[in-house]
Design a protein around this motif. Sequence first.
Motif, PDB file in Angstrom:
ATOM      1  N   GLU A 406       0.780  -1.519   0.154  1.00 17.01           N
ATOM      2  CA  GLU A 406      -0.354  -0.109  -0.197  1.00 17.01           C
ATOM      3  C   GLU A 406       0.710   1.384   0.103  1.00 17.01           C
ATOM      4  O   GLU A 406       0.588   2.353  -0.689  1.00 17.01           O
ATOM      5  CB  GLU A 406      -1.462   0.167   1.474  1.00 17.01           C
ATOM      6  CG  GLU A 406      -2.142  -0.924   1.151  1.00 17.01           C
ATOM      7  CD  GLU A 406      -2.956  -1.016   2.429  1.00 17.01           C
ATOM      8  OE1 GLU A 406      -2.757  -0.267   3.437  1.00 17.01           O
ATOM      9  OE2 GLU A 406      -3.800  -1.603   2.711  1.00 17.01           O
ATOM     10  N   SER A 407       2.237   1.175   0.521  1.00 16.22           N
ATOM     11  CA  SER A 407       3.291   2.454   0.753  1.00 16.22           C
ATOM     12  C   SER A 407       3.733   2.554  -0.139  1.00 16.22           C
ATOM     13  O   SER A 407       4.292   3.694  -0.758  1.00 16.22           O
ATOM     14  CB  SER A 407       4.263   2.329   1.677  1.00 16.22           C
ATOM     15  OG  SER A 407       4.776   1.427   1.571  1.00 16.22           O
ATOM     16  N   ASP A 408       3.264   1.607  -1.266  1.00 17.02           N
ATOM     17  CA  ASP A 408       3.977   1.753  -3.334  1.00 17.02           C
ATOM     18  C   ASP A 408       5.693   1.816  -2.665  1.00 17.02           C
ATOM     19  O   ASP A 408       6.341   1.797  -3.486  1.00 17.02           O
ATOM     20  CB  ASP A 408       3.810   2.915  -3.641  1.00 17.02           C
ATOM     21  CG  ASP A 408       4.352   3.248  -5.168  1.00 17.02           C
ATOM     22  OD1 ASP A 408       3.843   1.571  -6.338  1.00 17.02           O
ATOM     23  OD2 ASP A 408       4.574   3.438  -5.730  1.00 17.02           O
ATOM     24  N   LEU A 409       5.614   1.802  -1.731  1.00 18.81           N
ATOM     25  CA  LEU A 409       6.961   0.777  -1.076  1.00 18.81           C
ATOM     26  C   LEU A 409       7.692  -0.031  -1.843  1.00 18.81           C
ATOM     27  O   LEU A 409       7.423  -1.243  -1.661  1.00 18.81           O
ATOM     28  CB  LEU A 409       8.199   0.952   0.071  1.00 18.81           C
ATOM     29  CG  LEU A 409       7.627   2.531   0.891  1.00 18.81           C
ATOM     30  CD1 LEU A 409       8.544   2.674   2.191  1.00 18.81           C
ATOM     31  CD2 LEU A 409       9.010   3.469  -0.299  1.00 18.81           C
ATOM     32  N   PRO A 410       8.922  -0.325  -3.094  1.00 18.94           N
ATOM     33  CA  PRO A 410       9.016  -1.803  -2.715  1.00 18.94           C
ATOM     34  C   PRO A 410      10.322  -3.016  -1.714  1.00 18.94           C
ATOM     35  O   PRO A 410      10.806  -2.470  -1.036  1.00 18.94           O
ATOM     36  CB  PRO A 410      10.877  -1.779  -3.953  1.00 18.94           C
ATOM     37  CG  PRO A 410      11.520  -0.410  -3.525  1.00 18.94           C
ATOM     38  CD  PRO A 410      10.023   0.241  -3.127  1.00 18.94           C
ATOM     39  N   ALA A 411       9.938  -4.306  -2.210  1.00 26.58           N
ATOM     40  CA  ALA A 411      10.097  -4.826  -1.586  1.00 26.58           C
ATOM     41  C   ALA A 411      10.750  -6.233  -1.845  1.00 26.58           C
ATOM     42  O   ALA A 411      10.140  -6.631  -3.149  1.00 26.58           O
ATOM     43  CB  ALA A 411       8.986  -6.162  -0.594  1.00 26.58           C
ATOM     44  N   LEU A 412      12.360  -6.833  -1.688  1.00 30.81           N
ATOM     45  CA  LEU A 412      12.507  -8.049  -2.865  1.00 30.81           C
ATOM     46  C   LEU A 412      12.304  -9.468  -2.034  1.00 30.81           C
ATOM     47  O   LEU A 412      12.440  -9.661  -1.013  1.00 30.81           O
ATOM     48  CB  LEU A 412      13.352  -7.549  -2.463  1.00 30.81           C
ATOM     49  CG  LEU A 412      14.613  -6.206  -3.032  1.00 30.81           C
ATOM     50  CD1 LEU A 412      16.206  -6.418  -2.494  1.00 30.81           C
ATOM     51  CD2 LEU A 412      14.126  -5.212  -3.813  1.00 30.81           C
ATOM     52  N   VAL A 413      11.003 -10.080  -2.460  1.00 29.36           N
ATOM     53  CA  VAL A 413      10.954 -11.329  -1.868  1.00 29.36           C
ATOM     54  C   VAL A 413      11.544 -12.425  -2.993  1.00 29.36           C
ATOM     55  O   VAL A 413      11.570 -12.651  -4.427  1.00 29.36           O
ATOM     56  CB  VAL A 413       9.580 -11.580  -2.090  1.00 29.36           C
ATOM     57  CG1 VAL A 413       9.222 -12.395  -1.309  1.00 29.36           C
ATOM     58  CG2 VAL A 413       8.844  -9.951  -1.582  1.00 29.36           C
ATOM     59  N   ARG A 414      11.881 -13.497  -1.740  1.00 24.43           N
ATOM     60  CA  ARG A 414      11.955 -15.054  -2.708  1.00 24.43           C
ATOM     61  C   ARG A 414      11.246 -15.879  -2.226  1.00 24.43           C
ATOM     62  O   ARG A 414      10.747 -15.878  -1.042  1.00 24.43           O
ATOM     63  CB  ARG A 414      13.129 -15.689  -2.540  1.00 24.43           C
ATOM     64  CG  ARG A 414      13.900 -16.902  -3.224  1.00 24.43           C
ATOM     65  CD  ARG A 414      15.351 -17.456  -2.716  1.00 24.43           C
ATOM     66  NE  ARG A 414      15.256 -18.226  -1.123  1.00 24.43           N
ATOM     67  CZ  ARG A 414      15.984 -17.835  -0.522  1.00 24.43           C
ATOM     68  NH1 ARG A 414      16.944 -16.963  -0.434  1.00 24.43           N
ATOM     69  NH2 ARG A 414      15.653 -18.303   0.940  1.00 24.43           N
ATOM     70  N   PHE A 415       9.748 -16.555  -2.616  1.00 27.42           N
ATOM     71  CA  PHE A 415       9.403 -17.295  -2.803  1.00 27.42           C
ATOM     72  C   PHE A 415       9.347 -18.178  -3.425  1.00 27.42           C
ATOM     73  O   PHE A 415      10.550 -18.275  -3.686  1.00 27.42           O
ATOM     74  CB  PHE A 415       7.854 -16.802  -3.584  1.00 27.42           C
ATOM     75  CG  PHE A 415       7.618 -15.473  -4.102  1.00 27.42           C
ATOM     76  CD1 PHE A 415       6.125 -15.049  -2.531  1.00 27.42           C
ATOM     77  CD2 PHE A 415       7.409 -14.608  -4.389  1.00 27.42           C
ATOM     78  CE1 PHE A 415       5.540 -13.671  -2.701  1.00 27.42           C
ATOM     79  CE2 PHE A 415       7.085 -12.971  -4.844  1.00 27.42           C
ATOM     80  CZ  PHE A 415       6.024 -13.330  -3.530  1.00 27.42           C
ATOM     81  N   ARG A 416       8.867 -19.591  -2.704  1.00 28.86           N
ATOM     82  CA  ARG A 416       8.615 -20.741  -3.001  1.00 28.86           C
ATOM     83  C   ARG A 416       7.233 -22.045  -3.508  1.00 28.86           C
ATOM     84  O   ARG A 416       6.199 -21.004  -2.305  1.00 28.86           O
ATOM     85  CB  ARG A 416       9.431 -22.369  -1.963  1.00 28.86           C
ATOM     86  CG  ARG A 416       9.553 -23.205  -1.824  1.00 28.86           C
ATOM     87  CD  ARG A 416       9.614 -23.912  -0.990  1.00 28.86           C
ATOM     88  NE  ARG A 416       8.978 -23.874   0.072  1.00 28.86           N
ATOM     89  CZ  ARG A 416       8.789 -23.161   1.111  1.00 28.86           C
ATOM     90  NH1 ARG A 416       8.805 -22.557   1.723  1.00 28.86           N
ATOM     91  NH2 ARG A 416       7.270 -23.904   2.737  1.00 28.86           N
ATOM     92  N   ILE A 417       7.438 -21.887  -4.564  1.00 29.44           N
ATOM     93  CA  ILE A 417       6.189 -22.152  -4.920  1.00 29.44           C
ATOM     94  C   ILE A 417       5.550 -24.224  -4.379  1.00 29.44           C
ATOM     95  O   ILE A 417       6.599 -24.239  -4.920  1.00 29.44           O
ATOM     96  CB  ILE A 417       5.938 -22.752  -6.628  1.00 29.44           C
ATOM     97  CG1 ILE A 417       6.329 -21.461  -6.773  1.00 29.44           C
ATOM     98  CG2 ILE A 417       4.251 -22.960  -7.051  1.00 29.44           C
ATOM     99  CD1 ILE A 417       6.411 -21.092  -8.820  1.00 29.44           C
ATOM    100  N   ASP A 418       5.079 -24.123  -3.648  1.00 31.97           N
ATOM    101  CA  ASP A 418       4.533 -25.581  -2.794  1.00 31.97           C
ATOM    102  C   ASP A 418       3.135 -26.002  -2.679  1.00 31.97           C
ATOM    103  O   ASP A 418       2.148 -25.244  -2.754  1.00 31.97           O
ATOM    104  CB  ASP A 418       4.855 -25.017  -1.331  1.00 31.97           C
ATOM    105  CG  ASP A 418       4.766 -25.962  -0.466  1.00 31.97           C
ATOM    106  OD1 ASP A 418       4.440 -27.523  -0.955  1.00 31.97           O
ATOM    107  OD2 ASP A 418       4.278 -26.157   0.616  1.00 31.97           O
TER     108      ASP A 418
END
Length: 421
Positions: A406-418
């Motif tokens: 909502e703040s429009d700030l970027p977050a770097l994410v590593r996901f795992r598809i499970d």
Amino acid sequence: MTRTTVWLSALGLATACTGGPPASMADPAGVATTIDSTADTVVARITGPVPDSLVRRLVIETKIEPAADDTSLFTETFDFEVDRAGRFWVFDWPTTSVFLFDRTGGLIRRVGRMGGGPGEFRSNNGMVPVGDSGVAIWDSQNARISFFDGAGNVTTSWLTPAGFSTNNGLLADRSGTLYLRRPVTPPREGEILGRMGLVRLTATGAFADSLIPLDLAVPRETYVAVHKAKDGNSQSSTGARYAPGYHWAWHPDRYFVVGHGGRFELTLTRSGRKPLVIRREFPPVPVPAEERAEEQARITYNMRQTDPAWSWNGPALPETKAGLLGITITRDGRIWTQVATPSARIPDDEIPTPRDPKAPVTHYRTPTVYEVFEPTGRFLGRVDCRCRITLIDADGSQVWAIVRGESDLPALVRFRIDPGL
């Protein structure tokens, strides 16, 4: 770090055929893949809707998200790279520097600053991993590609011609050969630049051969504005964001994947093998009148930045979206296709305020949805992202992306598809 779970909708299906009559397979929900090997082309046809009942989870493994008032980390990024050791190299535009994080999101060091010296930057026009744990970064404003080792130290640089720049303009193949994304043909009528392609770089950074993706006859409606002045003319062009488009991407196995957005067709021009065509049956996605009006206002505003007297001089905008909106080839060789979905109205408290008070306000955004294919034509499933996500890369069951809240700030994410695709 905050751990959350994002749910994805996906459906896996596999079939294969090496010759003879078409082979077809359907799952209980009705999705079917048919692969037909003709004399000169292999065609994979995927038909039927993907049911929402088949859902896969996308679990956050690592999330790097600076607070709104945190000035010690990156504040705005549109791109990052993951090296062979799984570490994050993040280019921060406000500080013109790179932040290097380990696999768990811990900060290792900050690399570079604004400038023209060794290891300094004026721009980032593309990053790719090199070696076991380093990266190469193309800086068009400094007209060079800089190489960094796993410790974040600059090791060498190659000079590149100035005068052209683009985003995500540095690419590589599995052998480590580097390529620059550049115009490789003269411009056609109505175009400002020639067709985009790749120029292979030698081991010293010199230009070698040019590589041109397969051309497709995709009907495009382009709106052009021209400003005439005594010292020369300036020109800009654009089209509707959801209109049928021509897309291409470079596969790490050294061939182009090109896409016809209007009929959702991919062509893989594999060297020494039959071309593979993937045809996806995709239902039309309507565009409401209010959203079309906003898109027309956006195009008009952009054209008037070049020609203040510009008025609408083209056909009406399409009433449906093209099924295929973009192509990303991930490091595992899979083909992620961004597909059309109905736009969602942005909540009032999240509507972005334009910097220019004359610019039109955007009230709609398109949810990010991908369908994933193997380079054999096998349909792997759908990834329905319930967040504002920009896909960076994927490898098997791992996915790296930029996510905005909502703040429009970027977050770097590593996901795992499970479970994985």
